[in-house]
Write an enzyme that holds these catalytic residues in place. Structure first.
Site, PDB file in Angstrom:
ATOM      1  N   GLY A   1       0.809  -1.204   0.000  1.00 22.65           N
ATOM      2  CA  GLY A   1       0.000   0.000   0.000  1.00 22.65           C
ATOM      3  C   GLY A   1       0.847   1.260   0.000  1.00 22.65           C
ATOM      4  O   GLY A   1       1.917   1.319  -0.618  1.00 22.65           O
ATOM      5  N   SER A   2       0.384   2.262   0.722  1.00 17.52           N
ATOM      6  CA  SER A   2       1.012   3.585   0.638  1.00 17.52           C
ATOM      7  C   SER A   2       2.398   3.662   1.256  1.00 17.52           C
ATOM      8  O   SER A   2       3.099   4.658   1.062  1.00 17.52           O
ATOM      9  CB  SER A   2       0.101   4.630   1.280  1.00 17.52           C
ATOM     10  OG  SER A   2      -1.070   4.798   0.505  1.00 17.52           O
ATOM     11  N   THR A   3       2.827   2.648   2.027  1.00 17.97           N
ATOM     12  CA  THR A   3       4.217   2.681   2.496  1.00 17.97           C
ATOM     13  C   THR A   3       5.176   2.604   1.306  1.00 17.97           C
ATOM     14  O   THR A   3       6.316   3.065   1.403  1.00 17.97           O
ATOM     15  CB  THR A   3       4.525   1.528   3.470  1.00 17.97           C
ATOM     16  OG1 THR A   3       4.236   0.272   2.844  1.00 17.97           O
ATOM     17  CG2 THR A   3       3.698   1.659   4.740  1.00 17.97           C
ATOM     18  N   PHE A   4       4.706   2.049   0.181  1.00 21.90           N
ATOM     19  CA  PHE A   4       5.559   1.959  -1.007  1.00 21.90           C
ATOM     20  C   PHE A   4       5.769   3.332  -1.640  1.00 21.90           C
ATOM     21  O   PHE A   4       6.649   3.492  -2.487  1.00 21.90           O
ATOM     22  CB  PHE A   4       4.943   0.996  -2.018  1.00 21.90           C
ATOM     23  CG  PHE A   4       5.869   0.607  -3.145  1.00 21.90           C
ATOM     24  CD1 PHE A   4       6.849  -0.346  -2.951  1.00 21.90           C
ATOM     25  CD2 PHE A   4       5.766   1.193  -4.396  1.00 21.90           C
ATOM     26  CE1 PHE A   4       7.717  -0.708  -3.980  1.00 21.90           C
ATOM     27  CE2 PHE A   4       6.613   0.844  -5.441  1.00 21.90           C
ATOM     28  CZ  PHE A   4       7.593  -0.115  -5.224  1.00 21.90           C
ATOM     29  N   LYS A   5       4.997   4.324  -1.221  1.00 28.05           N
ATOM     30  CA  LYS A   5       5.161   5.666  -1.787  1.00 28.05           C
ATOM     31  C   LYS A   5       6.542   6.243  -1.478  1.00 28.05           C
ATOM     32  O   LYS A   5       7.016   7.124  -2.209  1.00 28.05           O
ATOM     33  CB  LYS A   5       4.066   6.594  -1.263  1.00 28.05           C
ATOM     34  CG  LYS A   5       2.687   6.279  -1.849  1.00 28.05           C
ATOM     35  CD  LYS A   5       1.586   7.084  -1.195  1.00 28.05           C
ATOM     36  CE  LYS A   5       0.222   6.705  -1.790  1.00 28.05           C
ATOM     37  NZ  LYS A   5      -0.912   7.338  -1.084  1.00 28.05           N
TER      38      LYS A   5
END
Length: 503
Positions: free
Chosen positions: A224-228
């Protein structure tokens, strides 16, 4: 000698030669393989009856024993005991007759006394007519951090929940905490009541919640958004944007070449993401999907993949604990004819915020955070600090190993600034520690299955300017709670960071 007798004699001689060759092969060339064969009952029983070394962790007076062999009054002489079973089970693993898992398996030659580094010890034992003792293995885990991670995760997901926490020392790669829930009691498997042991294993193996799986290294999910933070690193590293720039965003975005609502990316109601252009800091702090989807498409799948792989995706890196699932940034997609092709814009856009086919383990996301905390340098993670003799003499110490530069120091500093903003003024505020600069990022990943709750993620490190610890939290199931990476994962990461900083 007549012909029939000569033929029989030659035949008998050939049989004798074949027998000699076979015996020689078995006793010399094949002996090692036979000794290591798990189906060799005699070897398995001999190893099980040996005084096995201890598994330890911690330093000085804080050192604790995670596994040891105690005297036992039966034919096997020793019983393997795990004093802190549930908190460390997925690291230590367990020992049974003929098999081991976890550190018991990966360090078996040391613990059993068969490692070449223990040769002198074996000679001394032989000269003194004593049985061969195994060596000890000292782990990198910090007892305070491990306890904080276990307690915080358990209180968050509950006894029926599933999740994992990993903490790493950024400058060295030492793993300071590794927790996986649900857990199990390895003492129930190490018992000499083999019928009971087999029943326990069957029960655990059949459990839908998979307590025998070490989720820290064996479970990979959408990050999810941790990959941002990976997408941000790629954008800055490739000169697309700087941390102080404005970046494209928008309330909604129909990905190029698609139609229909299923291909519309939105920001889940975060109105700060709605303008067509916003500060990069706002995009990270408010976790704007449209901004990072557009960044990923601007970069293209090759540069996105290259950056992910520099952080460790699509590779193995933990050498002292197995098996390990590789984290994945997809290398290709499949077209209508079934052929492998490069990712299209719609698929690449989804990868920008950790969806499509991006998959990560908690260890992998901890490594991403640790590399940024270490000013861009990715260190190899490791669990074994020292190999010791039975008398606790150090035989070998693990030296930290640099894997590669994941990003430049400048890029790491800029992503760190964005992550600090996310804690100070954004979605990662639950990890804030008074008086300490914390860098963090939340993630709430959709499973892709209607009706099922998302996965919760949280990554962080502190102090941001000179990090001592990087943490990744993954929440797979939390019955009765609404899963959100910041609300559930942030306090867990905070507890682990405080345990290290206050140690």
């Amino acid at each position: 000698m007549n012909r029939p007798i000569r033929a029989v004699s030659i035949f008998c001689m050939m049989l004798f030669l074949a027998l000699m060759v076979n015996v020689t092969y078995l006793q010399f060339w094949h002996a090692k393989d036979l000794n290591e064969d798990p189906h060799n009952a005699r070897v398995a029983e001999a190893a099980f009856s040996r005084q096995r070394g201890a598994i330890l962790t911690g330093e000085g007076r804080d050192q604790i024993t995670l596994a040891r062999s105690k005297d036992f009054d039966d034919q096997y002489k020793y019983l393997r005991v795990y004093p802190k079973p549930y908190m460390y089970a997925n690291v230590t693993g367990f020992l049974t007759l003929g098999s081991q898992t976890g550190i018991e398996h990966s360090q078996n030659t040391v613990l059993s006394g068969e490692d070449p580094r223990l040769f002198v010890t074996r000679l001394i034992d032989l000269a003194q007519n004593q049985s061969n003792k195994g060596g000890n293995v000292l782990l990198t885990l910090d007892p305070a951090a491990q306890e904080a991670a276990y307690d915080a995760l358990l209180s968050t997901v509950g006894p029926d929940g599933e999740g994992s926490v990993v903490a790493i020392e950024p400058k060295t790669g030492r793993i300071l905490a590794m927790v996986s829930l649900p857990s199990y009691d390895p003492n129930e498997l190490a018992t000499h009541d083999f019928g009971a042991s087999e029943q326990t294993y069957a029960r655990l193996d059949d459990d839908d919640k998979e307590p025998l799986v070490n989720r820290a290294i064996q479970t990979r999910l959408f990050p999810g958004s941790t990959f941002k933070i990976v997408t941000a690193a790629a954008a800055i590293e490739n000169g697309l944007y700087n941390a102080d720039d404005e970046v494209p965003s928008g309330a909604f975005w129909q990905t190029p070449g698609t139609s229909g609502s299923s291909n519309v990316i939105d920001n889940e109601g975060r109105t700060g993401c709605s303008p067509e252009e916003i500060p990069f800091r706002t995009a990270m702090a408010q976790s704007c999907n449209t901004a990072f989807a557009k960044m990923a498409v601007e970069l293209g799948p090759e540069k996105m993949r290259e950056q992910a792989e520099k952080f460790g995706f699509n590779s193995d890196y933990l050498s002292d604990l197995a098996p390990q699932a590789q984290s994945v940034y997809p290398k290709s997609a499949t077209d209508a004819e079934g052929d492998d092709v490069e990712l299209n814009d719609a698929q690449t856009a989804q990868t920008g915020f950790g969806q499509y086919e991006v998959q990560a383990t908690p260890l992998q996301m901890a490594m991403v955070a640790a590399a940024l905390a270490n000013r861009g340098t990715l260190m190899r993670p490791y669990l074994v600090e020292e190999v010791q003799s039975a008398e606790y003499e150090t035989l070998e110490t693990t030296d930290p190993e640099e894997l590669r530069p994941a990003v430049s120091p400048s890029t790491a500093d800029q992503v760190t600034e964005l992550m600090v903003e996310t804690v100070d003024n954004g979605t990662a505020y639950p990890a804030a520690i008074p008086g300490v600069s914390v860098a963090g990022k939340t993630g709430t990943a959709q499973r892709g299955v209607p009706g099922l709750p998302p996965y919760g993620w949280f990554v962080s490190f502190a102090p941001a300017e000179d990090a001592e610890v990087a943490v990744a939290v993954m929440i797979q199931e939390a019955p009765g709670k609404e899963i959100a990476g910041g609300q559930l994962g942030g306090p867990i990461a905070k507890a682990v960071m405080e345990a290290i900083l206050n140690d």
